[in-house]
Design an enzyme around this catalytic site. Structure first.
Site, PDB file in Angstrom:
ATOM      1  N   HIS A 164      13.347   0.484   7.473  1.00 44.51           N
ATOM      2  CA  HIS A 164      12.804   0.686   5.857  1.00 44.51           C
ATOM      3  C   HIS A 164      14.050   1.141   4.872  1.00 44.51           C
ATOM      4  O   HIS A 164      13.885   0.792   3.773  1.00 44.51           O
ATOM      5  CB  HIS A 164      11.849   1.855   5.984  1.00 44.51           C
ATOM      6  CG  HIS A 164      10.715   1.883   4.989  1.00 44.51           C
ATOM      7  ND1 HIS A 164       9.552   2.589   5.093  1.00 44.51           N
ATOM      8  CD2 HIS A 164      10.943   1.470   3.663  1.00 44.51           C
ATOM      9  CE1 HIS A 164       9.028   2.339   3.824  1.00 44.51           C
ATOM     10  NE2 HIS A 164       9.769   1.814   3.049  1.00 44.51           N
TER      11      HIS A 164
ATOM     12  N   LYS B 177       7.178  -1.211   8.432  1.00 45.46           N
ATOM     13  CA  LYS B 177       8.722  -0.917   8.586  1.00 45.46           C
ATOM     14  C   LYS B 177       8.778   0.281   9.476  1.00 45.46           C
ATOM     15  O   LYS B 177       8.092   1.427   9.608  1.00 45.46           O
ATOM     16  CB  LYS B 177       8.862  -0.424   7.148  1.00 45.46           C
ATOM     17  CG  LYS B 177       8.349  -1.764   6.111  1.00 45.46           C
ATOM     18  CD  LYS B 177       9.014  -1.413   4.633  1.00 45.46           C
ATOM     19  CE  LYS B 177       8.015  -2.352   3.654  1.00 45.46           C
ATOM     20  NZ  LYS B 177       6.619  -1.618   3.551  1.00 45.46           N
TER      21      LYS B 177
ATOM     22  N   ASN C  18      15.808  -2.328   1.342  1.00 46.61           N
ATOM     23  CA  ASN C  18      16.644  -1.361   0.654  1.00 46.61           C
ATOM     24  C   ASN C  18      18.197  -1.426   1.062  1.00 46.61           C
ATOM     25  O   ASN C  18      18.861  -0.367   1.092  1.00 46.61           O
ATOM     26  CB  ASN C  18      16.308  -0.002   0.718  1.00 46.61           C
ATOM     27  CG  ASN C  18      14.637   0.046   0.048  1.00 46.61           C
ATOM     28  OD1 ASN C  18      14.646   0.102  -1.094  1.00 46.61           O
ATOM     29  ND2 ASN C  18      13.703   0.658   0.908  1.00 46.61           N
TER      30      ASN C  18
ATOM     31  N   ASN D 132      -3.691  -9.802 -10.281  1.00 43.33           N
ATOM     32  CA  ASN D 132      -2.439  -9.780 -10.010  1.00 43.33           C
ATOM     33  C   ASN D 132      -2.148 -11.095  -8.928  1.00 43.33           C
ATOM     34  O   ASN D 132      -1.200 -11.510  -8.644  1.00 43.33           O
ATOM     35  CB  ASN D 132      -1.969  -8.629  -9.081  1.00 43.33           C
ATOM     36  CG  ASN D 132      -1.736  -7.550 -10.074  1.00 43.33           C
ATOM     37  OD1 ASN D 132      -1.799  -7.846 -11.274  1.00 43.33           O
ATOM     38  ND2 ASN D 132      -1.374  -6.312  -9.493  1.00 43.33           N
TER      39      ASN D 132
ATOM     40  N   VAL E  45       0.928  -1.160   0.038  1.00 44.27           N
ATOM     41  CA  VAL E  45       0.001  -0.198  -0.009  1.00 44.27           C
ATOM     42  C   VAL E  45       0.807   1.280   0.168  1.00 44.27           C
ATOM     43  O   VAL E  45       0.410   2.316   0.412  1.00 44.27           O
ATOM     44  CB  VAL E  45      -0.796  -0.213   1.147  1.00 44.27           C
ATOM     45  CG1 VAL E  45      -1.972  -1.163   0.832  1.00 44.27           C
ATOM     46  CG2 VAL E  45      -0.443  -0.082   2.600  1.00 44.27           C
TER      47      VAL E  45
ATOM     48  N   SER F 140      -1.917  -2.214  -6.249  1.00 44.39           N
ATOM     49  CA  SER F 140      -3.098  -1.562  -7.176  1.00 44.39           C
ATOM     50  C   SER F 140      -4.358  -1.185  -6.162  1.00 44.39           C
ATOM     51  O   SER F 140      -4.473  -1.587  -5.016  1.00 44.39           O
ATOM     52  CB  SER F 140      -3.582  -2.586  -8.206  1.00 44.39           C
ATOM     53  OG  SER F 140      -4.610  -1.920  -8.773  1.00 44.39           O
TER      54      SER F 140
ATOM     55  N   PRO G 293       7.458  -4.739  -8.323  1.00 44.45           N
ATOM     56  CA  PRO G 293       7.739  -5.717  -9.485  1.00 44.45           C
ATOM     57  C   PRO G 293       7.484  -5.400 -10.769  1.00 44.45           C
ATOM     58  O   PRO G 293       7.772  -6.105 -11.659  1.00 44.45           O
ATOM     59  CB  PRO G 293       7.094  -7.132  -9.071  1.00 44.45           C
ATOM     60  CG  PRO G 293       5.703  -6.393  -8.011  1.00 44.45           C
ATOM     61  CD  PRO G 293       6.350  -5.335  -7.569  1.00 44.45           C
ATOM     62  N   LEU G 294       6.380  -4.318 -10.907  1.00 44.66           N
ATOM     63  CA  LEU G 294       6.238  -3.825 -12.192  1.00 44.66           C
ATOM     64  C   LEU G 294       6.802  -2.584 -12.442  1.00 44.66           C
ATOM     65  O   LEU G 294       6.711  -2.117 -13.483  1.00 44.66           O
ATOM     66  CB  LEU G 294       4.610  -3.530 -12.467  1.00 44.66           C
ATOM     67  CG  LEU G 294       3.614  -4.446 -11.542  1.00 44.66           C
ATOM     68  CD1 LEU G 294       2.201  -4.190 -11.707  1.00 44.66           C
ATOM     69  CD2 LEU G 294       3.819  -6.134 -12.254  1.00 44.66           C
ATOM     70  N   GLY G 295       7.975  -2.324 -11.674  1.00 44.98           N
ATOM     71  CA  GLY G 295       8.593  -1.063 -11.867  1.00 44.98           C
ATOM     72  C   GLY G 295       7.815   0.121 -11.721  1.00 44.98           C
ATOM     73  O   GLY G 295       7.878   1.038 -12.453  1.00 44.98           O
TER      74      GLY G 295
ATOM     75  N   GLN H  42      13.778  -6.760   1.854  1.00 45.87           N
ATOM     76  CA  GLN H  42      12.891  -6.053   0.868  1.00 45.87           C
ATOM     77  C   GLN H  42      13.208  -5.234  -0.334  1.00 45.87           C
ATOM     78  O   GLN H  42      13.560  -4.080   0.209  1.00 45.87           O
ATOM     79  CB  GLN H  42      11.188  -5.839   1.712  1.00 45.87           C
ATOM     80  CG  GLN H  42      10.268  -5.416   0.653  1.00 45.87           C
ATOM     81  CD  GLN H  42       9.162  -4.839   1.130  1.00 45.87           C
ATOM     82  OE1 GLN H  42       8.692  -3.772   0.939  1.00 45.87           O
ATOM     83  NE2 GLN H  42       8.302  -5.450   1.871  1.00 45.87           N
TER      84      GLN H  42
ATOM     85  N   TYR I 119       4.419   5.402   5.323  1.00 45.22           N
ATOM     86  CA  TYR I 119       3.192   5.373   4.205  1.00 45.22           C
ATOM     87  C   TYR I 119       2.241   6.215   4.717  1.00 45.22           C
ATOM     88  O   TYR I 119       1.275   6.532   4.001  1.00 45.22           O
ATOM     89  CB  TYR I 119       2.792   4.012   3.706  1.00 45.22           C
ATOM     90  CG  TYR I 119       3.926   3.182   2.988  1.00 45.22           C
ATOM     91  CD1 TYR I 119       4.903   3.499   2.737  1.00 45.22           C
ATOM     92  CD2 TYR I 119       3.360   1.776   3.137  1.00 45.22           C
ATOM     93  CE1 TYR I 119       5.684   2.700   2.115  1.00 45.22           C
ATOM     94  CE2 TYR I 119       4.076   0.956   2.438  1.00 45.22           C
ATOM     95  CZ  TYR I 119       5.487   1.485   2.174  1.00 45.22           C
ATOM     96  OH  TYR I 119       6.456   0.421   1.411  1.00 45.22           O
TER      97      TYR I 119
ATOM     98  N   ASP J 135       1.439  -5.478   3.013  1.00 38.21           N
ATOM     99  CA  ASP J 135       2.715  -4.801   3.381  1.00 38.21           C
ATOM    100  C   ASP J 135       2.520  -3.205   3.651  1.00 38.21           C
ATOM    101  O   ASP J 135       2.092  -2.408   2.670  1.00 38.21           O
ATOM    102  CB  ASP J 135       3.437  -5.047   2.306  1.00 38.21           C
ATOM    103  CG  ASP J 135       4.790  -4.613   2.387  1.00 38.21           C
ATOM    104  OD1 ASP J 135       5.800  -5.105   2.878  1.00 38.21           O
ATOM    105  OD2 ASP J 135       5.021  -3.263   2.305  1.00 38.21           O
TER     106      ASP J 135
HETATM  107  P1  A2P Z   1      -2.939   1.350  -9.676  1.00 39.56           P
HETATM  108  O1  A2P Z   1      -2.631   1.433  -8.436  1.00 39.56           O
HETATM  109  O2  A2P Z   1      -3.721   2.726 -10.116  1.00 39.56           O
HETATM  110  O3  A2P Z   1      -3.902   0.160 -10.305  1.00 39.56           O
HETATM  111  P2  A2P Z   1       4.633  -1.759  -8.561  1.00 39.56           P
HETATM  112  O4  A2P Z   1       3.939  -2.801  -7.838  1.00 39.56           O
HETATM  113  O5  A2P Z   1       5.760  -2.130  -9.500  1.00 39.56           O
HETATM  114  O6  A2P Z   1       4.914  -0.623  -7.764  1.00 39.56           O
HETATM  115  O7  A2P Z   1       3.412  -1.170  -9.614  1.00 39.56           O
HETATM  116  C1  A2P Z   1       2.130  -0.388  -9.509  1.00 39.56           C
HETATM  117  C2  A2P Z   1       1.763   0.327 -10.245  1.00 39.56           C
HETATM  118  O8  A2P Z   1       1.293  -0.591 -11.462  1.00 39.56           O
HETATM  119  C3  A2P Z   1       0.498   1.320  -9.832  1.00 39.56           C
HETATM  120  O9  A2P Z   1       0.505   2.417 -10.353  1.00 39.56           O
HETATM  121  C4  A2P Z   1      -0.626   0.259 -10.350  1.00 39.56           C
HETATM  122  O10 A2P Z   1      -1.720   1.321 -10.673  1.00 39.56           O
HETATM  123  C5  A2P Z   1      -0.170  -0.217 -11.528  1.00 39.56           C
HETATM  124  N1  A2P Z   1      -0.611  -1.789 -11.661  1.00 39.56           N
HETATM  125  C6  A2P Z   1      -0.846  -2.686 -10.796  1.00 39.56           C
HETATM  126  N2  A2P Z   1      -1.241  -3.673 -11.137  1.00 39.56           N
HETATM  127  C7  A2P Z   1      -1.520  -3.646 -12.595  1.00 39.56           C
HETATM  128  C8  A2P Z   1      -2.194  -4.325 -13.428  1.00 39.56           C
HETATM  129  N3  A2P Z   1      -2.438  -5.540 -13.306  1.00 39.56           N
HETATM  130  N4  A2P Z   1      -2.218  -3.824 -14.639  1.00 39.56           N
HETATM  131  C9  A2P Z   1      -1.733  -2.560 -14.953  1.00 39.56           C
HETATM  132  N5  A2P Z   1      -1.285  -1.767 -14.065  1.00 39.56           N
HETATM  133  C10 A2P Z   1      -1.176  -2.340 -13.008  1.00 39.56           C
END
Ligand code: A2P
Length: 276
Positions: free
Chosen positions: A113, A83, A142, A242, A28, A233, A191-193, A163, A58, A53
């Site tokens: 953290h 954290k 980190n 996810n 979050v 998300s 993990p999605l950058g 982490q 935060y 988490d």
């Molecule tokens: P949102 O919160 O608006 O859904 P990371 O996990 O690398 O930090 O990435 C988080 C980002 O990726 C957030 O901006 C989130 O947007 C977006 N995100 C999370 N899951 C998805 C998904 N399945 N498809 C597209 N974007 C996603």
């Protein structure tokens, strides 16, 4: 269960202290305190997540606690991480404040953290927080390979988790090897950058090949490296999407292609730019 191993159902990793961490968690970071955070956590718990988490930095621990209480999911079924904000002095006192905000007696994992002011100073306080019963497990976040060595040299027990930002485009091979040698579980955040990795061409090609979304491919890649992963998300359908990463596998070829994408240019580090 062997320490460091993933459980037979693929759902949890056994930490060095014997506690188990679910392989998928909802993070979050950057979710505002209030309805946005309460909803995200509530949806995640409804959709089967059992790992949340948060962090003192935060500012949303209260919402996490509220969503957990409202969900009706038994406390002992959910793994909660917070954290220590290292701008403060005392990890024990701050853990007490976190527990008050979360309305919990104990968190499952308490992490330093980031290594502000040096890698090792906060560690004795983290160990005291565990001994006081405020946290079942303690670790860091980190921390580079050399910072991990410093904290291990200073403490009586090593951190059980580090982490860090980790994905196929931030594939920190030397850091994960250092963690493995020391019995530390590397856990992935972003993990999605933070969304940027979703448009990578190779990720997209693999996703089309396996009939999954780029987000699912990036999360699954972590699981296949035995790395517990935190995804973030605030959208219910994405939180759901996810979580659908246990019913398919990436082939050796898929993994090999994704393994070539590292852009960090220094894989023993935890991050490319410090923010403190
Ligand atoms: P949102 O919160 O608006 O859904 P990371 O996990 O690398 O930090 O990435 C988080 C980002 O990726 C957030 O901006 C989130 O947007 C977006 N995100 C999370 N899951 C998805 C998904 N399945 N498809 C597209 N974007 C996603």
């Amino acid at each position: 269960m062997t320490v460091g191993a993933v459980t037979a159902d693929g759902r949890a990793r056994v930490l060095a202290d014997g506690n188990q961490m679910p392989m998928l968690g909802l993070g979050v970071w950057q979710v505002p305190d209030g309805p946005a955070c309460v909803n995200a956590v509530r949806w995640a718990l409804e959709l089967g997540y059992r790992h949340i988490d948060t962090a003192q930095a935060y500012g949303n621990e209260q919402s996490v606690g509220r969503a957990l209480r409202d969900s009706g999911v038994p406390r002992e079924d959910v793994f909660i991480t917070t954290k220590f904000f290292p701008g403060h002095k005392d990890p024990v006192a701050e853990a007490g404040q976190s527990l008050r905000r979360l309305s919990l007696d104990q968190v499952d994992l308490y992490l330093v953290h980031w290594p502000q002011g040096g890698a090792a100073w906060a560690w004795p306080g983290m160990e005291r927080a565990r001994e006081a019963g405020f946290a079942r497990s303690v670790g860091v976040s980190n921390f580079s390979a050399s910072e991990l060595e410093q904290v291990i040299a200073a403490g009586t027990t090593p951190p059980v988790v580090n982490q860090v930002q980790f994905s196929s485009l931030q594939y920190r091979r030397r850091l994960i090897e250092a963690c493995l040698r020391r019995g530390v579980a590397l856990e992935a955040y972003s993990p999605l950058g933070t969304g940027r990795n979703l448009s990578d061409e190779t990720v997209d090609r693999v996703a089309r090949r396996v009939g999954r979304t780029p987000a699912q491919v990036l999360l699954r890649w972590c699981l296949q490296h035995d790395v517990p992963v935190i995804s973030k998300s605030t959208h219910r359908e994405r939180i759901d999407q996810n979580a659908q990463i246990f019913g398919f596998a990436l082939s050796e070829q898929d993994m090999a292609e994704l393994d070539t994408l590292d852009q960090t240019n220094g894989t023993d580090r935890a991050l490319e730019r410090k923010w403190w």
